[in-house]
Design a protein around this motif. Structure first.
Motif, PDB file in Angstrom:
ATOM      1  N   UNK A 154       0.870  -1.179   0.000  1.00 42.05           N
ATOM      2  CA  UNK A 154       0.000   0.000   0.000  1.00 42.05           C
ATOM      3  C   UNK A 154       0.904   1.225   0.000  1.00 42.05           C
ATOM      4  N   UNK A 155       1.022   1.856  -1.160  1.00 41.74           N
ATOM      5  CA  UNK A 155       1.992   2.923  -1.400  1.00 41.74           C
ATOM      6  C   UNK A 155       1.251   4.238  -1.626  1.00 41.74           C
ATOM      7  N   UNK A 156       1.800   5.364  -1.148  1.00 39.98           N
ATOM      8  CA  UNK A 156       1.113   6.648  -1.336  1.00 39.98           C
ATOM      9  C   UNK A 156       0.953   7.065  -2.791  1.00 39.98           C
ATOM     10  N   UNK A 157       1.687   6.445  -3.708  1.00 40.32           N
ATOM     11  CA  UNK A 157       1.521   6.772  -5.127  1.00 40.32           C
ATOM     12  C   UNK A 157       0.178   6.310  -5.667  1.00 40.32           C
ATOM     13  N   UNK A 178      -9.886  -3.379  -6.188  1.00 37.81           N
ATOM     14  CA  UNK A 178      -9.456  -2.201  -5.453  1.00 37.81           C
ATOM     15  C   UNK A 178     -10.227  -2.086  -4.145  1.00 37.81           C
ATOM     16  N   UNK A 179      -9.560  -1.514  -3.122  1.00 43.68           N
ATOM     17  CA  UNK A 179     -10.166  -1.441  -1.799  1.00 43.68           C
ATOM     18  C   UNK A 179      -9.775  -0.143  -1.092  1.00 43.68           C
ATOM     19  N   UNK A 180     -10.722   0.345  -0.300  1.00 41.34           N
ATOM     20  CA  UNK A 180     -10.421   1.355   0.700  1.00 41.34           C
ATOM     21  C   UNK A 180     -10.032   0.602   1.962  1.00 41.34           C
ATOM     22  N   UNK A 181      -8.849   0.881   2.473  1.00 46.29           N
ATOM     23  CA  UNK A 181      -8.293   0.093   3.570  1.00 46.29           C
ATOM     24  C   UNK A 181      -8.322   0.897   4.863  1.00 46.29           C
ATOM     25  N   UNK A 182      -8.731   0.243   5.944  1.00 49.76           N
ATOM     26  CA  UNK A 182      -8.750   0.865   7.256  1.00 49.76           C
ATOM     27  C   UNK A 182      -7.946  -0.011   8.213  1.00 49.76           C
ATOM     28  N   UNK A 183      -6.838   0.536   8.725  1.00 45.33           N
ATOM     29  CA  UNK A 183      -5.993  -0.214   9.644  1.00 45.33           C
ATOM     30  C   UNK A 183      -5.375   0.733  10.658  1.00 45.33           C
ATOM     31  N   UNK A 192      -3.932   5.696  -4.887  1.00 43.55           N
ATOM     32  CA  UNK A 192      -4.972   6.099  -3.939  1.00 43.55           C
ATOM     33  C   UNK A 192      -5.697   4.932  -3.274  1.00 43.55           C
ATOM     34  N   UNK A 193      -5.713   3.779  -3.923  1.00 46.06           N
ATOM     35  CA  UNK A 193      -6.424   2.629  -3.382  1.00 46.06           C
ATOM     36  C   UNK A 193      -5.497   1.423  -3.265  1.00 46.06           C
ATOM     37  N   UNK A 194      -5.835   0.543  -2.338  1.00 43.78           N
ATOM     38  CA  UNK A 194      -5.072  -0.690  -2.151  1.00 43.78           C
ATOM     39  C   UNK A 194      -5.585  -1.750  -3.109  1.00 43.78           C
ATOM     40  N   UNK A 195      -4.658  -2.565  -3.627  1.00 45.17           N
ATOM     41  CA  UNK A 195      -5.016  -3.613  -4.571  1.00 45.17           C
ATOM     42  C   UNK A 195      -4.787  -4.993  -3.966  1.00 45.17           C
ATOM     43  N   UNK A 196      -5.710  -5.903  -4.214  1.00 47.10           N
ATOM     44  CA  UNK A 196      -5.571  -7.325  -3.905  1.00 47.10           C
ATOM     45  C   UNK A 196      -5.303  -7.621  -2.432  1.00 47.10           C
ATOM     46  N   UNK A 197      -5.794  -6.757  -1.550  1.00 51.53           N
ATOM     47  CA  UNK A 197      -5.617  -7.047  -0.124  1.00 51.53           C
ATOM     48  C   UNK A 197      -6.457  -8.249   0.313  1.00 51.53           C
ATOM     49  N   UNK A 198      -7.495  -8.569  -0.458  1.00 54.11           N
ATOM     50  CA  UNK A 198      -8.398  -9.666  -0.082  1.00 54.11           C
ATOM     51  C   UNK A 198      -7.748 -11.036  -0.263  1.00 54.11           C
ATOM     52  N   UNK A 199      -6.670 -11.117  -1.053  1.00 53.66           N
ATOM     53  CA  UNK A 199      -5.984 -12.402  -1.242  1.00 53.66           C
ATOM     54  C   UNK A 199      -4.560 -12.360  -0.713  1.00 53.66           C
ATOM     55  N   UNK A 200      -4.180 -11.257  -0.089  1.00 50.14           N
ATOM     56  CA  UNK A 200      -2.799 -11.086   0.358  1.00 50.14           C
ATOM     57  C   UNK A 200      -2.547 -11.852   1.660  1.00 50.14           C
ATOM     58  N   UNK A 201      -1.356 -12.420   1.736  1.00 56.79           N
ATOM     59  CA  UNK A 201      -0.881 -13.063   2.949  1.00 56.79           C
ATOM     60  C   UNK A 201      -0.393 -12.008   3.947  1.00 56.79           C
ATOM     61  N   UNK A 202       0.238 -10.953   3.419  1.00 57.37           N
ATOM     62  CA  UNK A 202       0.794  -9.878   4.225  1.00 57.37           C
ATOM     63  C   UNK A 202       0.618  -8.558   3.493  1.00 57.37           C
ATOM     64  N   UNK A 203       0.407  -7.484   4.263  1.00 62.95           N
ATOM     65  CA  UNK A 203       0.352  -6.141   3.704  1.00 62.95           C
ATOM     66  C   UNK A 203       1.561  -5.355   4.180  1.00 62.95           C
TER      67      UNK A 203
END
Length: 354
Positions: A124-127, A170-175, A129-140
């Motif tokens: 999840x990089x500031x370049x 694509x996802x809006x991520x809250x952590x 705007x949205x996070x990709x493939x977090x739903x299948x990721x082992x680690x973020x």
């Protein structure tokens, strides 16, 4: 500069092309659109068995230890077939981040898992705007106020967003960041995140060139088959000009991408400029290809049934990831106008004084 890919690099790309030609079909892409994750564990395992997930992982951690030069061909091939799997995000971008972090038990184990295909890693990089493939990721791996954090996806909340490309997730991520999740402070993370941006933009540029070739091939095939007034429409000079313009733009972009790959592999001081140049050239070629292919197809090009839309939508979506054209034009302009980049024939061609 005298640069050519060697036989081993060409052979590796040809092997991947034969694999994807069989496995990564438009029919499979359409099928994955209708699945809950949009991803295929079987396909990922196949990539791992062919060593694709291990390309950038150091040999000490079970990888192949190859460089961005090999990725220049592999990523173009990957883009040609429009694969939705986050292979480049994990095996190139995230692997590059992990490689530059201090050695630790979790980091070394994760690199081995990436190499063996047991883990997808989302950055999840500031370049972006949205996070990709977090739903299948082992680690973020998440940036927060300049620092880098390792986050368990199970400890996050996310909301899915729509994309023009149905293959993208694509996802809006809250952590919640904490000292326990932080793996690199601001000073340590800055060069790592900068290189990750270059890797991401380079990966997009290479895929764009592959997509340019695919869209051009689709348009050429259609122009040879479609007939009007008893002649194939490809025989008309106006259409030849459209396709020739794309082919020329594509050929001019290829060496620019190769230069960026070499700069990344050598950690050239001006690698960011070369990467931005590559992304600008590749995006321009791909967008021109999409526009002219649509003109060749006419009204039928807008229909859902044609495979052309798969690759056009991917072009539209990828064009604005890892920095849009305005961002990369600014990087090039700053380097040239700010005298950071030496210009002239002697610099361009690496001429030595006699």
């Amino acid at each position: 500069m005298d640069f050519v890919f060697d036989e081993d690099q060409e052979a590796l790309a040809d092997t991947v092309k034969r694999l994807l030609m069989t496995e990564m079909t438009p029919e499979l892409i359409r099928e994955l659109w209708t699945t809950p994750t949009g991803r295929s564990d079987a396909l990922w395992s196949l990539f791992a068995s062919q060593g694709l997930t291990a390309v950038s992982v150091p040999e000490a951690h079970g990888g192949l230890g190859l460089s961005e030069v090999e990725w220049a061909l592999l990523a173009q091939t990957y883009g040609y077939f429009g694969s939705p799997e986050p292979l480049l995000d994990t095996a190139l971008v995230a692997a590059g981040v992990l490689e530059r972090l201090p050695s630790s038990g979790w980091r070394d184990a994760l690199l081995r898992d990436v190499a063996e295909g047991r883990a997808r890693v989302a950055l999840v990089h500031p370049a972006n705007p949205y996070a990709e493939d977090v739903h299948v990721a082992h680690t973020l791996l998440c940036e927060h106020r300049g620092a880098l954090h390792r986050v368990d996806p199970k400890q996050c909340a996310w909301r899915a967003l729509d994309s023009v490309d149905p293959s993208r997730r694509l996802f809006m991520l809250d952590w919640e960041p904490s000292s326990a999740t932080r793996i690199a402070g601001r000073e340590e993370a800055a060069p790592i995140l900068a290189r990750a941006l270059d890797h991401g933009a380079f990966a997009v540029a290479a895929q764009m060139l592959g997509l340019t070739q695919r869209v051009l091939d689709v348009a050429i095939d259609y122009s040879a088959q479609r007939k009007q007034f008893g002649r194939a429409i490809g025989s008309y000079q106006a259409l030849k000009h459209l396709l020739a313009d794309v082919a020329i733009r594509y050929e001019f972009a290829r060496p620019v991408l190769a230069r960026a790959a070499a700069a990344l592999a050598d950690d050239h001081p001006q690698r960011a400029v070369f990467v931005s140049h590559a992304k600008l050239a590749a995006v321009a070629a791909a967008q021109l290809a999409a526009r002219h292919a649509m003109q060749v197809h006419g009204a039928i090009g807008y229909t859902w049934e044609l495979d052309l839309q798969i690759f056009m939508k991917r072009i539209w979506a990828l064009a604005h990831t890892w920095g849009d054209s305005a961002f990369h034009k600014a990087r090039v302009a700053d380097a040239i106008l700010g005298d950071a980049l030496a210009i002239g024939p002697a610099q361009t061609f690496d001429l030595e004084e006699q």
